[in-house]
Scaffold this motif. Sequence first.
Motif, PDB file in Angstrom:
ATOM      1  N   LEU A  87       0.843  -1.352  -0.104  1.00 12.87           N
ATOM      2  CA  LEU A  87       0.073   0.040   0.052  1.00 12.87           C
ATOM      3  C   LEU A  87       0.887   1.187  -0.146  1.00 12.87           C
ATOM      4  CD1 LEU A  87      -2.799   1.551   0.161  1.00 12.87           C
ATOM      5  CD2 LEU A  87      -2.804   1.049   2.576  1.00 12.87           C
ATOM      6  N   THR A  88       1.868   1.311   0.916  1.00 15.37           N
ATOM      7  CA  THR A  88       2.550   2.567   0.787  1.00 15.37           C
ATOM      8  C   THR A  88       3.411   2.517  -0.377  1.00 15.37           C
ATOM      9  OG1 THR A  88       3.108   1.991   3.178  1.00 15.37           O
ATOM     10  CG2 THR A  88       4.595   3.478   2.063  1.00 15.37           C
ATOM     11  N   ASN A  89       3.844   1.686  -1.044  1.00 14.46           N
ATOM     12  CA  ASN A  89       4.652   1.868  -2.506  1.00 14.46           C
ATOM     13  C   ASN A  89       3.594   2.267  -3.606  1.00 14.46           C
ATOM     14  OD1 ASN A  89       6.959   0.671  -1.946  1.00 14.46           O
ATOM     15  ND2 ASN A  89       6.393  -1.369  -2.166  1.00 14.46           N
ATOM     16  N   ALA A  90       2.243   1.867  -3.345  1.00 11.51           N
ATOM     17  CA  ALA A  90       1.288   2.531  -4.429  1.00 11.51           C
ATOM     18  C   ALA A  90       0.867   3.634  -4.027  1.00 11.51           C
ATOM     19  CB  ALA A  90      -0.204   1.665  -4.041  1.00 11.51           C
ATOM     20  N   VAL A  91       0.823   4.237  -2.901  1.00 11.48           N
ATOM     21  CA  VAL A  91       0.567   5.533  -2.596  1.00 11.48           C
ATOM     22  C   VAL A  91       1.633   6.539  -2.992  1.00 11.48           C
ATOM     23  CG1 VAL A  91       0.331   7.353  -0.566  1.00 11.48           C
ATOM     24  CG2 VAL A  91      -0.903   5.109  -0.508  1.00 11.48           C
ATOM     25  N   GLN A 102       9.461   3.138   2.014  1.00 10.80           N
ATOM     26  CA  GLN A 102      10.254   2.233   2.506  1.00 10.80           C
ATOM     27  C   GLN A 102       9.610   1.337   3.639  1.00 10.80           C
ATOM     28  OE1 GLN A 102      12.838   4.947   4.733  1.00 10.80           O
ATOM     29  NE2 GLN A 102      14.670   4.493   3.428  1.00 10.80           N
ATOM     30  N   SER A 103       9.902   0.213   3.651  1.00 13.55           N
ATOM     31  CA  SER A 103       9.206  -0.702   4.610  1.00 13.55           C
ATOM     32  C   SER A 103       9.958  -1.175   5.832  1.00 13.55           C
ATOM     33  CB  SER A 103       9.159  -2.002   3.835  1.00 13.55           C
ATOM     34  OG  SER A 103       8.319  -1.998   2.613  1.00 13.55           O
ATOM     35  N   GLN A 104       9.271  -1.427   6.622  1.00 13.81           N
ATOM     36  CA  GLN A 104       9.749  -1.880   7.890  1.00 13.81           C
ATOM     37  C   GLN A 104       9.841  -3.403   7.967  1.00 13.81           C
ATOM     38  OE1 GLN A 104      11.287  -0.121  10.577  1.00 13.81           O
ATOM     39  NE2 GLN A 104      10.888   1.490   8.921  1.00 13.81           N
ATOM     40  N   PRO A 105      10.547  -4.200   8.985  1.00 17.32           N
ATOM     41  CA  PRO A 105      10.492  -5.695   8.678  1.00 17.32           C
ATOM     42  C   PRO A 105       9.010  -6.093   8.912  1.00 17.32           C
ATOM     43  CG  PRO A 105      12.385  -4.686  10.341  1.00 17.32           C
ATOM     44  CD  PRO A 105      11.590  -3.712   9.886  1.00 17.32           C
ATOM     45  N   VAL A 109       4.677  -2.052   8.548  1.00 19.23           N
ATOM     46  CA  VAL A 109       4.818  -0.578   8.317  1.00 19.23           C
ATOM     47  C   VAL A 109       5.630   0.017   7.256  1.00 19.23           C
ATOM     48  CG1 VAL A 109       5.541   1.483   9.698  1.00 19.23           C
ATOM     49  CG2 VAL A 109       4.865  -0.575  10.831  1.00 19.23           C
ATOM     50  N   GLY A 110       4.802   1.084   6.637  1.00 15.35           N
ATOM     51  CA  GLY A 110       5.408   1.833   5.601  1.00 15.35           C
ATOM     52  C   GLY A 110       5.815   3.007   5.847  1.00 15.35           C
ATOM     53  N   ILE A 111       6.854   3.540   5.127  1.00 17.07           N
ATOM     54  CA  ILE A 111       7.336   5.012   5.494  1.00 17.07           C
ATOM     55  C   ILE A 111       7.302   5.638   4.086  1.00 17.07           C
ATOM     56  CG2 ILE A 111       9.013   6.654   6.440  1.00 17.07           C
ATOM     57  CD1 ILE A 111      10.027   4.072   7.940  1.00 17.07           C
ATOM     58  N   THR A 118       8.777  16.366   6.863  1.00 15.65           N
ATOM     59  CA  THR A 118       8.016  15.278   7.573  1.00 15.65           C
ATOM     60  C   THR A 118       8.067  14.085   6.602  1.00 15.65           C
ATOM     61  OG1 THR A 118       6.742  17.157   8.571  1.00 15.65           O
ATOM     62  CG2 THR A 118       5.591  15.013   8.303  1.00 15.65           C
ATOM     63  N   SER A 119       8.076  12.909   7.417  1.00 17.52           N
ATOM     64  CA  SER A 119       7.766  11.545   6.922  1.00 17.52           C
ATOM     65  C   SER A 119       6.403  11.060   7.384  1.00 17.52           C
ATOM     66  CB  SER A 119       8.908  10.583   7.029  1.00 17.52           C
ATOM     67  OG  SER A 119       9.995  11.142   6.782  1.00 17.52           O
ATOM     68  N   PHE A 120       5.569  10.043   6.560  1.00 17.92           N
ATOM     69  CA  PHE A 120       4.476   9.486   6.962  1.00 17.92           C
ATOM     70  C   PHE A 120       4.596   8.492   7.101  1.00 17.92           C
ATOM     71  CE2 PHE A 120       3.861  13.468   4.366  1.00 17.92           C
ATOM     72  CZ  PHE A 120       2.676  14.077   5.220  1.00 17.92           C
ATOM     73  N   LEU A 121       3.921   7.757   8.237  1.00 19.52           N
ATOM     74  CA  LEU A 121       3.879   6.259   8.545  1.00 19.52           C
ATOM     75  C   LEU A 121       2.669   5.723   8.476  1.00 19.52           C
ATOM     76  CD1 LEU A 121       6.728   6.496   9.906  1.00 19.52           C
ATOM     77  CD2 LEU A 121       5.887   5.080  12.023  1.00 19.52           C
TER      78      LEU A 121
END
Length: 187
Positions: A87-91, A102-105, A109-111, A118-121
């Motif tokens: 979803l984060t990649n698509a956004v 970016q992805s968390q393990p 969680v996507g950043i 500002t970054s968005f989680l």
Amino acid sequence: MTTTCLTPAEAAAHDVAVALAPSAEHLAPALTCYELNELLDLFVATGHKAAAARWIEFHDGDDQCAGHTVPAAPAPGPGKPFNISDLTNAVSVLLGDAWTAQSQPWGNVGILSGPFTTSFLLEIDYDDALTLSFDPYVDDAFPEDPALPEDFEVCDEGVYLAGASPSDGLKHLAEKYAAAVRAITGT
């Protein structure tokens, strides 16, 4: 790149993309447009959108070349659920080339990072809501009271889409969350 378990083919594709990414300046000019498009698809599918943009920059093309753009990330196939990283990649793709994901393990969680401090989680919060968390910096000059898209609610961490669920589909959720980022940032 999502951090879910990869098939051997997906892991190999990722390894190839990582190995080729720094070679853009030397190899891109020698590729045909077809070859470059195939490589761009590989970079984007493995989460290397910035590398794809770099290869386009160094591709000279020929007289028939109409130019290239970074392709959209492929949607998960039938029967393959998506995760927060997808979803984060698509956004990120919907927001444009200035944005990265970016992805968390574990891909839970996507950043989102873009042209702001500002970054968005993007994550599932303790109330099981798909939350877009952020701490705005004064320098970003975001609107004080943004006009959020329909069905978005404000929470302590940021905002969330009321009633969002995986059954809404990756495309729909990505469009809604991209609209929320645009509203929050005033872009």
